[in-house]
Design an enzyme around this catalytic site. Structure first.
Site, PDB file in Angstrom:
ATOM      1  N   ARG A  20      -0.605  -4.737  -0.108  1.00 35.84           N
ATOM      2  CA  ARG A  20      -1.840  -4.867  -0.886  1.00 35.84           C
ATOM      3  C   ARG A  20      -1.862  -6.176  -1.687  1.00 35.84           C
ATOM      4  O   ARG A  20      -2.292  -6.210  -2.831  1.00 35.84           O
ATOM      5  CB  ARG A  20      -2.017  -3.677  -1.833  1.00 35.84           C
ATOM      6  CG  ARG A  20      -2.327  -2.410  -1.096  1.00 35.84           C
ATOM      7  CD  ARG A  20      -2.614  -1.293  -2.028  1.00 35.84           C
ATOM      8  NE  ARG A  20      -1.438  -0.848  -2.729  1.00 35.84           N
ATOM      9  CZ  ARG A  20      -1.454   0.020  -3.715  1.00 35.84           C
ATOM     10  NH1 ARG A  20      -2.597   0.495  -4.131  1.00 35.84           N
ATOM     11  NH2 ARG A  20      -0.345   0.422  -4.290  1.00 35.84           N
ATOM     12  N   GLY A  69       8.336 -14.209 -11.427  1.00 36.56           N
ATOM     13  CA  GLY A  69       7.832 -15.509 -10.990  1.00 36.56           C
ATOM     14  C   GLY A  69       6.404 -15.404 -10.492  1.00 36.56           C
ATOM     15  O   GLY A  69       5.831 -14.318 -10.438  1.00 36.56           O
ATOM     16  N   ASP A  70       5.872 -16.571 -10.126  1.00 36.25           N
ATOM     17  CA  ASP A  70       4.504 -16.640  -9.621  1.00 36.25           C
ATOM     18  C   ASP A  70       4.589 -16.943  -8.119  1.00 36.25           C
ATOM     19  O   ASP A  70       5.132 -17.990  -7.743  1.00 36.25           O
ATOM     20  CB  ASP A  70       3.774 -17.757 -10.391  1.00 36.25           C
ATOM     21  CG  ASP A  70       2.334 -17.916  -9.941  1.00 36.25           C
ATOM     22  OD1 ASP A  70       2.022 -17.574  -8.773  1.00 36.25           O
ATOM     23  OD2 ASP A  70       1.522 -18.387 -10.750  1.00 36.25           O
ATOM     24  N   PHE A  71       4.081 -16.065  -7.274  1.00 39.01           N
ATOM     25  CA  PHE A  71       4.298 -16.285  -5.839  1.00 39.01           C
ATOM     26  C   PHE A  71       3.531 -17.483  -5.278  1.00 39.01           C
ATOM     27  O   PHE A  71       3.786 -17.912  -4.169  1.00 39.01           O
ATOM     28  CB  PHE A  71       4.107 -15.015  -4.993  1.00 39.01           C
ATOM     29  CG  PHE A  71       2.836 -14.212  -5.137  1.00 39.01           C
ATOM     30  CD1 PHE A  71       1.586 -14.794  -5.108  1.00 39.01           C
ATOM     31  CD2 PHE A  71       2.920 -12.818  -5.241  1.00 39.01           C
ATOM     32  CE1 PHE A  71       0.438 -14.029  -5.197  1.00 39.01           C
ATOM     33  CE2 PHE A  71       1.761 -12.039  -5.340  1.00 39.01           C
ATOM     34  CZ  PHE A  71       0.508 -12.659  -5.317  1.00 39.01           C
ATOM     35  N   ASP A 101      -3.585  26.876  17.162  1.00 43.18           N
ATOM     36  CA  ASP A 101      -2.283  26.361  17.591  1.00 43.18           C
ATOM     37  C   ASP A 101      -2.482  25.594  18.896  1.00 43.18           C
ATOM     38  O   ASP A 101      -3.103  26.097  19.825  1.00 43.18           O
ATOM     39  CB  ASP A 101      -1.290  27.509  17.819  1.00 43.18           C
ATOM     40  CG  ASP A 101       0.093  26.971  18.095  1.00 43.18           C
ATOM     41  OD1 ASP A 101       0.614  26.221  17.253  1.00 43.18           O
ATOM     42  OD2 ASP A 101       0.654  27.266  19.174  1.00 43.18           O
ATOM     43  N   ASP A 129       7.596 -10.253  -8.972  1.00 39.83           N
ATOM     44  CA  ASP A 129       6.248 -10.088  -9.530  1.00 39.83           C
ATOM     45  C   ASP A 129       6.123 -10.971 -10.768  1.00 39.83           C
ATOM     46  O   ASP A 129       7.106 -11.595 -11.206  1.00 39.83           O
ATOM     47  CB  ASP A 129       5.953  -8.607  -9.858  1.00 39.83           C
ATOM     48  CG  ASP A 129       4.476  -8.277  -9.738  1.00 39.83           C
ATOM     49  OD1 ASP A 129       3.665  -8.896 -10.452  1.00 39.83           O
ATOM     50  OD2 ASP A 129       4.120  -7.393  -8.933  1.00 39.83           O
TER      51      ASP A 129
HETATM   52  N1  SAM Z   1       2.650  -4.294  -3.813  1.00 39.03           N
HETATM   53  C1  SAM Z   1       2.289  -3.292  -4.780  1.00 39.03           C
HETATM   54  C2  SAM Z   1       1.724  -2.063  -4.104  1.00 39.03           C
HETATM   55  O1  SAM Z   1       1.238  -2.133  -2.983  1.00 39.03           O
HETATM   56  O2  SAM Z   1       1.766  -1.002  -4.735  1.00 39.03           O
HETATM   57  C3  SAM Z   1       1.330  -3.804  -5.825  1.00 39.03           C
HETATM   58  C4  SAM Z   1       0.040  -4.358  -5.298  1.00 39.03           C
HETATM   59  S1  SAM Z   1      -1.048  -4.967  -6.564  1.00 39.03           S
HETATM   60  C5  SAM Z   1      -2.584  -4.824  -5.783  1.00 39.03           C
HETATM   61  C6  SAM Z   1      -0.774  -6.688  -6.567  1.00 39.03           C
HETATM   62  C7  SAM Z   1       0.525  -7.096  -7.220  1.00 39.03           C
HETATM   63  O3  SAM Z   1       0.691  -8.491  -7.090  1.00 39.03           O
HETATM   64  C8  SAM Z   1       0.565  -6.771  -8.690  1.00 39.03           C
HETATM   65  O4  SAM Z   1       1.762  -6.138  -9.023  1.00 39.03           O
HETATM   66  C9  SAM Z   1       0.450  -8.139  -9.343  1.00 39.03           C
HETATM   67  O5  SAM Z   1       1.064  -8.189 -10.613  1.00 39.03           O
HETATM   68  C10 SAM Z   1       1.135  -9.011  -8.329  1.00 39.03           C
HETATM   69  N2  SAM Z   1       0.725 -10.426  -8.442  1.00 39.03           N
HETATM   70  C11 SAM Z   1      -0.521 -10.905  -8.546  1.00 39.03           C
HETATM   71  N3  SAM Z   1      -0.510 -12.246  -8.637  1.00 39.03           N
HETATM   72  C12 SAM Z   1       0.781 -12.622  -8.575  1.00 39.03           C
HETATM   73  C13 SAM Z   1       1.434 -13.878  -8.593  1.00 39.03           C
HETATM   74  N4  SAM Z   1       0.728 -15.014  -8.695  1.00 39.03           N
HETATM   75  N5  SAM Z   1       2.768 -13.891  -8.498  1.00 39.03           N
HETATM   76  C14 SAM Z   1       3.481 -12.740  -8.385  1.00 39.03           C
HETATM   77  N6  SAM Z   1       2.914 -11.524  -8.350  1.00 39.03           N
HETATM   78  C15 SAM Z   1       1.582 -11.460  -8.457  1.00 39.03           C
END
Ligand code: SAM
Length: 624
Positions: A530, A513-515, A88, A488
């Site tokens: 991540r 969508g695609d980021f 402790d 995502d």
């Molecule tokens: N953020 C979450 C976490 O920490 O638990 C997930 C992390 S995972 C490593 C990466 C995420 O990014 C996945 O869900 C993947 O589908 C998404 N991702 C990858 N490329 C992407 C893109 N071009 N547009 C949108 N999302 C995308």
């Protein structure tokens, strides 16, 4: 006193740490002690006014914690430990004892009372030695001691105090600070044992063990002090008395005194059991390297037990024999018996002997919580991902090192340009496994992330690459006025419904969508957890530049990554994670300094960094 022989005296003994403190666990693990953790149920409610000194209070609390576990285990866990260690830590200033703060105001009260002053940190330690006696109650003997370290704090401004309190770090720490992390910045000097301030006086502990186990032989033909606790009881008794008088070691005669520990040592370090002898030289034996050599076997045993649903069948019915487990997991009895015993040795399962003489197995508390597939904080999904994806990739680590690229082609026969878009990720079963993995790891890390900084001012949040929404739901729960949009890839959003919690809220929504290409939903705060570590520097810049263009100055970004910063607790885990990114992706883990530079070039300013102590650290940034 030499460390390894002292610690090795405990080899083969059931040593239990009656504390859930990750700091104590780390200190003792780092010196190679093998032990189980059974957190004490003793409530720290002793009346401080009844104790003459803070150290008396700390020692008594440590005794109570250790004795509670030592007396509970024979009944609840059906095994008697050999040694239980309780500790402790309290901080004493101006005649007041400070324990853990109950809330932020309490942390403020404590830290402001320490500002600009010297205070004492006392850790009381109790070592309970337990002896099973035939047809009689277990016999307990307690050796206890305390260690004092003086610490001086710098003058703390109000801003500094609140910044530190809002980091969340003070909440589970005696005196409201942790010297091993951010709290170290508040400290001007430390006089005495640093680890004592962290929570465990390792040096004093080893000296005490040395005195207990290396006492001189009672008779010339005596083989080892470890063979029979009766042999050391008189010494233990005299140690207990010495501790009461504030002295550590008994003299050869057993009287209290200040004799050198070496003068009471002398038992053979090589005798490990009544009849057996061992010729290894403990000082020279490469313990750490051998543990590392074996590490992969331990990981794979855990993976195999998860994959074969061992923990799941034991959660449905406890106390199963190897035959019963083998039937349920559809495996051989011989193989199952070996896997079950390996799991016992790794502390994942408990074994007892039934009345009919058969061994039966049950989950430990930790396995029930984290390894059973449908428990709320289960790591099952992540462990299957490690087994099925990371393990084959890691087996090509040397090629990854030579080539500097991920190893999909070697491991799975397919080159991966974009892990998330290629054919591999398009397979539903593989995608679901990945989502399960992200979901499970997000659930165990998100609380620390969401509370690393006070985010209550943000009403609209976008979790970029938010996958199953695990983080979004937790943020929405912690901040009742927050709405979170999970953004995502379409193929991920299409399956996210499978992960929705029962008590879902309409404050969490999903957008596909695609980021790299599509506009992101408007928000005051963007979470990227991540995400950046998956990508090459070029792609990281591409994503941050795009985000910077789409958001207004004053908009905030919360990054969650495993930081490589030196000095961080468990930095080796981050370095291993960086190798993991090499075999799996085109990305890497980075230091907070590296992120600061990357962010700056995209128009963001890194405001604060928080090491959570779990797998994900937090960086709080603003668009300038
Ligand atoms: N953020 C979450 C976490 O920490 O638990 C997930 C992390 S995972 C490593 C990466 C995420 O990014 C996945 O869900 C993947 O589908 C998404 N991702 C990858 N490329 C992407 C893109 N071009 N547009 C949108 N999302 C995308």
């Amino acid at each position: 006193m030499v460390l390894n022989p002292v610690i090795s005296k405990l080899t083969g003994k059931l040593v239990v740490l009656a504390s859930a403190s990750p700091r104590r666990l780390e200190i003792l693990t780092n010196v190679g002690l093998r032990f189980e953790v059974v957190p004490s149920w003793f409530k720290e409610t002793l009346d401080k006014a009844l104790f003459k000194t803070p150290q008396d209070y700390a020692v008594e609390t440590a005794r109570q914690k250790a004795m509670e576990v030592a007396t509970r285990m024979p009944y609840k866990h059906l095994k008697t430990p050999d040694i239980v260690i309780g500790a402790d830590t309290v901080v004493a200033v101006d005649g007041q004892i400070l324990e853990k703060p109950s809330d932020k105001q309490d942390a403020y009260r404590m830290l402001s009372s320490l500002s600009g002053k010297e205070h004492s940190v006392f850790t009381g330690v109790a070592i309970v030695l337990c002896q099973d006696q035939e047809d009689k109650e277990v016999d307990y003997k307690v050796v206890d001691f305390y260690e004092e370290t003086k610490v001086k704090f710098a003058d703390l401004s109000e801003d500094m105090l609140w910044e530190y309190i809002n980091s969340g770090e003070p909440m589970d720490k005696a005196g409201g600070y942790g010297i091993q992390a951010l709290g170290g910045m508040l400290v001007e000097y430390v006089h005495g044992d640093f680890l004592n301030v962290v929570g465990f006086p390792l040096n004093h502990f080893c000296k005490t063990l040395d005195t207990i186990y290396n006492s001189p032989p009672a008779s010339p033909d005596h083989k080892s002090q470890l063979e029979d606790l009766d042999e050391i009881w008189p010494l233990v008794n005299s140690l207990s008395k010495c501790a009461e008088n504030g002295e550590l070691e008994p003299s050869d005669s057993g009287n209290c005194g200040t004799s050198d520990a070496a003068s009471v040592s002398g038992a053979s370090a090589n005798v490990v059991g009544p009849e057996s002898t061992c010729s290894c030289n403990w000082e020279e034996f490469p313990h750490k390297i051998v543990d590392l050599m074996d590490g992969f076997k331990a990981s794979k045993a855990l993976f195999a037990a998860c994959k074969l649903n061992v923990f799941d069948v034991l959660s449905v019915s406890a106390d199963l024999s190897p035959k019963e487990v083998a039937e349920r997991i559809k495996a051989s009895e011989e193989g199952s018996a070996r896997l079950l015993d390996a799991c016992v040795s790794l502390g994942l399962l408990e074994r007892r002997t039934r009345d009919d003489g058969d061994h039966v197995y049950s989950n430990t508390e930790e396995a029930s919580r984290f390894l059973v597939a449908d428990s709320p904080l289960s790591l099952h999904g992540y462990i299957l991902h490690c087994n099925d994806l990371v393990w084959p990739l890691f087996s090509h680590l040397e090629s990854a090192v030579r080539e500097g690229t991920n190893q999909y082609e070697r491991a799975f026969g397919k080159k991966s340009e974009d892990l998330f878009q290629d054919a591999y990720y398009k397979k539903e079963e593989v995608k679901l496994r990945f989502m399960n993995a992200m979901h499970s790891i997000a659930k165990v890390t998100v609380k620390d992330l969401a509370t690393a900084f006070d985010l209550s001012m943000f009403k609209t949040v976008c979790d970029v690459g938010g996958c199953t929404g695990a983080m979004a739901y937790e943020f929405a729960q912690i901040y009742p006025e927050m709405s979170v949009t999970v953004f995502d890839l379409p193929q991920v959003i299409a399956m996210s419904g499978r992960f929705q919690p029962k008590d879902q809220t309409d404050r969490v929504t999903f957008v596909a969508g695609d980021f790299f290409k599509d506009p992101l939903p408007k928000a005051e705060l963007y979470i990227l957890a991540r995400i950046l570590h998956d990508w090459s520097l070029d792609k990281v810049h591409q994503l941050l530049d795009k985000l910077s263009k789409e958001c207004n100055p004053g908009c905030h970004v919360l990054l969650a990554e495993t930081l490589l910063d030196e000095g961080k607790p468990k930095v080796s885990r981050a370095q291993l994670q960086c190798l993991n990114m090499l075999v799996q992706t085109e990305g890497r883990e980075r230091t907070s300094e590296h992120y600061r530079d990357i962010l700056r070039s995209s128009g963001f300013h890194l405001l604060r960094v928080h090491f959570t102590g779990n797998l994900l650290d937090a960086l709080f940034c603003i668009k300038t």
